[in-house]
Scaffold this active site. Structure first.
Site, mmCIF file in Angstrom:
data_model
loop_
_atom_site.group_PDB
_atom_site.id
_atom_site.type_symbol
_atom_site.label_atom_id
_atom_site.label_comp_id
_atom_site.label_asym_id
_atom_site.label_seq_id
_atom_site.Cartn_x
_atom_site.Cartn_y
_atom_site.Cartn_z
ATOM 1 N N HIS A 193 -36.673 -57.466 94.330
ATOM 2 C CA HIS A 193 -35.631 -56.950 93.444
ATOM 3 C C HIS A 193 -35.982 -57.370 92.011
ATOM 4 C CE1 HIS A 193 -32.149 -56.419 96.552
ATOM 5 N NE2 HIS A 193 -33.212 -55.696 96.840
ATOM 6 N N GLU A 251 -34.441 -59.198 89.755
ATOM 7 C CA GLU A 251 -34.262 -60.614 89.434
ATOM 8 C C GLU A 251 -35.372 -61.456 90.051
ATOM 9 O OE1 GLU A 251 -30.111 -58.729 89.913
ATOM 10 O OE2 GLU A 251 -32.068 -58.566 90.885
ATOM 11 N N SER A 281 -25.303 -55.854 88.938
ATOM 12 C CA SER A 281 -24.735 -57.030 89.598
ATOM 13 C C SER A 281 -25.668 -57.526 90.700
ATOM 14 C CB SER A 281 -23.367 -56.640 90.184
ATOM 15 O OG SER A 281 -22.711 -57.749 90.732
ATOM 16 N N CYS A 319 -27.343 -58.923 94.007
ATOM 17 C CA CYS A 319 -27.032 -58.951 95.439
ATOM 18 C C CYS A 319 -27.013 -60.401 95.940
ATOM 19 C CB CYS A 319 -28.076 -58.141 96.213
ATOM 20 S SG CYS A 319 -29.692 -58.937 96.280
ATOM 21 N N CYS A 349 -30.520 -62.220 95.497
ATOM 22 C CA CYS A 349 -30.810 -62.617 94.127
ATOM 23 C C CYS A 349 -29.832 -63.692 93.649
ATOM 24 C CB CYS A 349 -30.773 -61.396 93.216
ATOM 25 S SG CYS A 349 -32.081 -60.205 93.638
#
Length: 145
Positions: free
Chosen positions: A50, A52, A77, A79, A82
């Site tokens: 992802h 991040e 936002s 998950c 992350c």
């Protein structure tokens, strides 16, 4: 738009151009970007890359104390995966571009005393909304549904 969120958004567009999920992130320390990344699950056939996670990976190997004063910017936002990384490294502050298309684990972060700022930037909202409408199966795969 905040200059660091703009950089995260640029990363999101880079991911989209590469055929991936348009989510971007930057890691900021002392007013400087020390790591940047974007969702690369499709591009690298990854289960966990992802935005991040990519930004943290690109920050490089650091001591735990390094993260004590960083700010992580992400266009969407975070998950639970992350958010877990944010908590593991004790990142104290997360700035989120938007949480309208997906509400991640913000409550968990707040419960653990992370400062969570949600900007709900229109550019971030529209980018994700358009992607979700055009590629719902890919989006569902990315968020584990």
């Amino acid at each position: 738009m905040n200059k660091f969120m703009l950089e995260a958004l640029n990363e999101a567009y880079k991911g989209l151009e590469e055929g991936g999920i348009p989510i971007g992130s930057v890691v900021v320390k002392n007013g400087e970007i020390v790591g940047r990344g974007h969702n690369q699950r499709m591009q690298k056939n990854s289960a966990i890359l992802h935005a991040e996670m990519d930004a943290l990976e690109n920050t490089g190997r650091k001591s735990a104390s390094f993260y004590s004063d960083v700010v992580l910017y992400t266009t969407l936002s975070p998950c639970s995966m992350c958010s877990g990384a944010i908590l593991l490294y004790k990142i104290p502050h997360v700035v989120i571009g938007e949480n309208q298309n997906f509400l991640g684990s913000e409550d968990l972060l707040r419960d653990k005393k992370v400062i969570v700022e949600v900007l709900n930037e229109q550019n971030c909202i529209e980018l994700m909304s358009n992607f979700i409408l055009s590629k719902p199966l890919l989006w569902n795969e990315d968020i584990g549904t």
